[in-house]
Design a protein around this motif. Structure first.
Motif, PDB file in Angstrom:
ATOM      1  N   SER A 111       4.054   5.975  23.469  1.00  0.00           N
ATOM      2  CA  SER A 111       3.671   6.599  24.746  1.00  0.00           C
ATOM      3  C   SER A 111       2.320   7.295  24.625  1.00  0.00           C
ATOM      4  O   SER A 111       1.882   7.643  23.513  1.00  0.00           O
ATOM      5  CB  SER A 111       4.733   7.628  25.161  1.00  0.00           C
ATOM      6  OG  SER A 111       5.928   7.006  25.567  1.00  0.00           O
ATOM      7  N   PRO A 112       1.652   7.545  25.734  1.00  0.00           N
ATOM      8  CA  PRO A 112       0.398   8.290  25.695  1.00  0.00           C
ATOM      9  C   PRO A 112       0.590   9.671  25.072  1.00  0.00           C
ATOM     10  O   PRO A 112       1.690  10.231  25.091  1.00  0.00           O
ATOM     11  CB  PRO A 112       0.004   8.388  27.176  1.00  0.00           C
ATOM     12  CG  PRO A 112       0.700   7.241  27.829  1.00  0.00           C
ATOM     13  CD  PRO A 112       1.990   7.079  27.090  1.00  0.00           C
ATOM     14  N   ALA A 113      -0.475  10.220  24.548  1.00  0.00           N
ATOM     15  CA  ALA A 113      -0.416  11.507  23.842  1.00  0.00           C
ATOM     16  C   ALA A 113       0.169  12.609  24.714  1.00  0.00           C
ATOM     17  O   ALA A 113       0.917  13.467  24.229  1.00  0.00           O
ATOM     18  CB  ALA A 113      -1.812  11.895  23.357  1.00  0.00           C
ATOM     19  N   ALA A 114      -0.141  12.606  26.009  1.00  0.00           N
ATOM     20  CA  ALA A 114       0.357  13.659  26.904  1.00  0.00           C
ATOM     21  C   ALA A 114       1.880  13.627  26.999  1.00  0.00           C
ATOM     22  O   ALA A 114       2.523  14.676  27.161  1.00  0.00           O
ATOM     23  CB  ALA A 114      -0.261  13.501  28.291  1.00  0.00           C
ATOM     24  N   ILE A 115       2.466  12.450  26.908  1.00  0.00           N
ATOM     25  CA  ILE A 115       3.931  12.330  26.927  1.00  0.00           C
ATOM     26  C   ILE A 115       4.500  12.697  25.563  1.00  0.00           C
ATOM     27  O   ILE A 115       5.504  13.413  25.471  1.00  0.00           O
ATOM     28  CB  ILE A 115       4.359  10.917  27.350  1.00  0.00           C
ATOM     29  CG1 ILE A 115       3.920  10.632  28.790  1.00  0.00           C
ATOM     30  CG2 ILE A 115       5.881  10.747  27.210  1.00  0.00           C
ATOM     31  CD1 ILE A 115       4.256   9.233  29.275  1.00  0.00           C
ATOM     32  N   ARG A 116       3.874  12.218  24.493  1.00  0.00           N
ATOM     33  CA  ARG A 116       4.364  12.527  23.141  1.00  0.00           C
ATOM     34  C   ARG A 116       4.450  14.031  22.902  1.00  0.00           C
ATOM     35  O   ARG A 116       5.351  14.514  22.216  1.00  0.00           O
ATOM     36  CB  ARG A 116       3.464  11.892  22.081  1.00  0.00           C
ATOM     37  CG  ARG A 116       3.509  10.388  22.021  1.00  0.00           C
ATOM     38  CD  ARG A 116       3.011   9.859  20.684  1.00  0.00           C
ATOM     39  NE  ARG A 116       1.677  10.324  20.342  1.00  0.00           N
ATOM     40  CZ  ARG A 116       0.553   9.707  20.658  1.00  0.00           C
ATOM     41  NH1 ARG A 116       0.586   8.585  21.360  1.00  0.00           N
ATOM     42  NH2 ARG A 116      -0.610  10.195  20.280  1.00  0.00           N
ATOM     43  N   GLN A 117       3.536  14.778  23.489  1.00  0.00           N
ATOM     44  CA  GLN A 117       3.536  16.226  23.308  1.00  0.00           C
ATOM     45  C   GLN A 117       4.768  16.883  23.915  1.00  0.00           C
ATOM     46  O   GLN A 117       5.169  17.970  23.502  1.00  0.00           O
ATOM     47  CB  GLN A 117       2.268  16.829  23.931  1.00  0.00           C
ATOM     48  CG  GLN A 117       0.989  16.464  23.190  1.00  0.00           C
ATOM     49  CD  GLN A 117      -0.259  16.902  23.933  1.00  0.00           C
ATOM     50  OE1 GLN A 117      -0.186  17.528  25.001  1.00  0.00           O
ATOM     51  NE2 GLN A 117      -1.427  16.582  23.390  1.00  0.00           N
ATOM     52  N   ARG A 118       5.394  16.223  24.879  1.00  0.00           N
ATOM     53  CA  ARG A 118       6.583  16.768  25.543  1.00  0.00           C
ATOM     54  C   ARG A 118       7.874  16.332  24.871  1.00  0.00           C
ATOM     55  O   ARG A 118       8.951  16.802  25.237  1.00  0.00           O
ATOM     56  CB  ARG A 118       6.585  16.339  27.010  1.00  0.00           C
ATOM     57  CG  ARG A 118       5.437  16.949  27.824  1.00  0.00           C
ATOM     58  CD  ARG A 118       5.224  16.197  29.119  1.00  0.00           C
ATOM     59  NE  ARG A 118       6.458  16.073  29.881  1.00  0.00           N
ATOM     60  CZ  ARG A 118       6.614  15.269  30.932  1.00  0.00           C
ATOM     61  NH1 ARG A 118       5.599  14.503  31.316  1.00  0.00           N
ATOM     62  NH2 ARG A 118       7.753  15.212  31.580  1.00  0.00           N
ATOM     63  N   VAL A 119       7.788  15.431  23.907  1.00  0.00           N
ATOM     64  CA  VAL A 119       8.971  14.935  23.208  1.00  0.00           C
ATOM     65  C   VAL A 119       9.348  15.913  22.104  1.00  0.00           C
ATOM     66  O   VAL A 119       8.585  16.136  21.167  1.00  0.00           O
ATOM     67  CB  VAL A 119       8.711  13.539  22.611  1.00  0.00           C
ATOM     68  CG1 VAL A 119       9.904  13.100  21.766  1.00  0.00           C
ATOM     69  CG2 VAL A 119       8.434  12.526  23.719  1.00  0.00           C
ATOM     70  N   THR A 120      10.524  16.508  22.219  1.00  0.00           N
ATOM     71  CA  THR A 120      10.960  17.489  21.213  1.00  0.00           C
ATOM     72  C   THR A 120      11.819  16.865  20.119  1.00  0.00           C
ATOM     73  O   THR A 120      11.888  17.406  19.017  1.00  0.00           O
ATOM     74  CB  THR A 120      11.746  18.626  21.879  1.00  0.00           C
ATOM     75  OG1 THR A 120      12.882  18.083  22.566  1.00  0.00           O
ATOM     76  CG2 THR A 120      10.876  19.365  22.884  1.00  0.00           C
ATOM     77  N   ALA A 121      12.477  15.744  20.403  1.00  0.00           N
ATOM     78  CA  ALA A 121      13.297  15.086  19.382  1.00  0.00           C
ATOM     79  C   ALA A 121      13.552  13.640  19.787  1.00  0.00           C
ATOM     80  O   ALA A 121      13.659  13.317  20.972  1.00  0.00           O
ATOM     81  CB  ALA A 121      14.633  15.809  19.205  1.00  0.00           C
ATOM     82  N   VAL A 122      13.639  12.785  18.769  1.00  0.00           N
ATOM     83  CA  VAL A 122      14.004  11.384  18.965  1.00  0.00           C
ATOM     84  C   VAL A 122      15.125  11.075  17.978  1.00  0.00           C
ATOM     85  O   VAL A 122      15.001  11.347  16.783  1.00  0.00           O
ATOM     86  CB  VAL A 122      12.821  10.425  18.715  1.00  0.00           C
ATOM     87  CG1 VAL A 122      13.211   8.992  19.066  1.00  0.00           C
ATOM     88  CG2 VAL A 122      11.599  10.857  19.517  1.00  0.00           C
ATOM     89  N   TYR A 123      16.222  10.517  18.481  1.00  0.00           N
ATOM     90  CA  TYR A 123      17.393  10.237  17.656  1.00  0.00           C
ATOM     91  C   TYR A 123      17.611   8.724  17.535  1.00  0.00           C
ATOM     92  O   TYR A 123      17.700   8.030  18.548  1.00  0.00           O
ATOM     93  CB  TYR A 123      18.645  10.859  18.261  1.00  0.00           C
ATOM     94  CG  TYR A 123      18.607  12.364  18.362  1.00  0.00           C
ATOM     95  CD1 TYR A 123      19.017  13.162  17.302  1.00  0.00           C
ATOM     96  CD2 TYR A 123      18.166  13.000  19.529  1.00  0.00           C
ATOM     97  CE1 TYR A 123      19.001  14.547  17.390  1.00  0.00           C
ATOM     98  CE2 TYR A 123      18.143  14.381  19.631  1.00  0.00           C
ATOM     99  CZ  TYR A 123      18.561  15.150  18.559  1.00  0.00           C
ATOM    100  OH  TYR A 123      18.539  16.519  18.656  1.00  0.00           O
TER     101      TYR A 123
END
Length: 299
Positions: free
Chosen positions: A185-197
């Motif tokens: 995802s674009p950097a602006a979206i990645r910054q909002r991702v707190t965890a990936v399982y």
């Protein structure tokens, strides 16, 4: 040997706002998306329905009018979630289910609003169709399979209409889709991702492993593998993983309902079994001798 259902008995009355989403909650929501909620959960981001209402409507339908059921435990889980105060009020939205044999794609996802300003994006794993399994094998020679690209579009579209924190997860191929979509995802979206399982989800080709987004998200990727994992050891990965104890043996450990739970977490093992490591090494050595074109011919 406590499992997901024992967890619901123990913690099912505590709201997410009081005890935030944890590892076992992630596996539950990753299993929930195996239910075919066609026409029961809004297909656009924005409108939503409570988990309780969607579950009760689904369960009230005659069996011949329901979507496909992967296994009986999925129905048992749905009943248990509808009765659990921790999960019943969660809002479900943006349900997508795409099955395209001509493109060798099987993809489904659903957003779960957690009530604390965040959303869990749950991606379905491989179903019982030949198309779904063929797409899994295609990962051995394609930098991106259609379901991965669909997952990326899904995250971009949801993020455009939702301003809160994002958590992503899935079981089997769904875990792979969650990691792929978050990392690409674009950097602006990645910054909002707190965890990936990723719950016993396969790895990736070097193209993804070397991408800047994947490297950036590594500290936020939580991978869980049963001790005799085969699916989760496929292809390459650099994210560290936690080994979970299962009451089953061999490939049957891929079933999330066999994973053992202790409190709000999984029962952990020190490492995968020697058999799992041997299978992983044999497959990786075999694939390393093949060009992408040869892999495609074999698949």
């Amino acid at each position: 040997m406590p499992d997901l259902f024992d967890y619901l008995t123990w913690r099912g009355d505590i709201p997410m706002t009081q005890v935030p989403l944890g590892p076992v909650d992630n596996l539950i929501l990753s299993a929930l998306v195996y239910v075919h909620f066609n026409n029961l959960v809004p297909q656009e981001p924005g409108p939503s329905v409570s988990l309780k209402d969607a579950a009760e409507t689904y369960l009230s339908l005659p069996e011949d009018r329901r979507g496909r059921v992967r296994c009986r435990q999925d129905l048992e889980l749905l009943r248990a979630l509808a009765a659990a105060p921790r999960f019943a009020p969660l809002r479900l939205t943006f349900y997508q289910d795409q099955f395209q044999p001509e493109n060798e794609m099987q993809f489904a996802a659903m957003a779960v609003l957690l009530g604390d300003g965040s959303a869990f994006l749950s991606f379905r794993g491989t179903d019982s169709t030949l198309v779904g399994w063929k797409e899994d094998f295609n990962m051995a020679f394609m930098d991106a399979v259609p379901a991965q690209l669909a997952a990326l579009r899904y995250v971009k579209r949801f993020a455009a209409s939702f301003s809160g924190r994002l958590l992503l997860g899935g079981h089997s191929k769904g875990g792979n889709l969650a990691v792929y979509a978050a990392s690409q995802s674009p950097a602006a979206i990645r910054q909002r991702v707190t965890a990936v399982y990723s719950n016993d989800g396969p790895g990736f080709t070097d193209h993804v492993i070397r991408s800047p987004g994947y490297r950036e998200l590594l500290p936020r990727i939580d991978t869980y593998l049963p001790q005799s994992s085969v699916v989760g050891m496929l292809l390459e990965r650099e994210d560290p993983y936690t080994v979970v104890k299962s009451r089953q043996i061999g490939l049957l450990q891929h079933d999330p309902y066999t994973w053992e739970v202790l409190g709000g977490n999984f029962v952990r093992m020190q490492s995968v079994t020697p058999g799992s490591r041997m299978t992983d090494l044999a497959i990786k050595r075999w694939l390393a001798r093949l060009s992408p074109a040869e892999r495609e011919d074999i698949v």
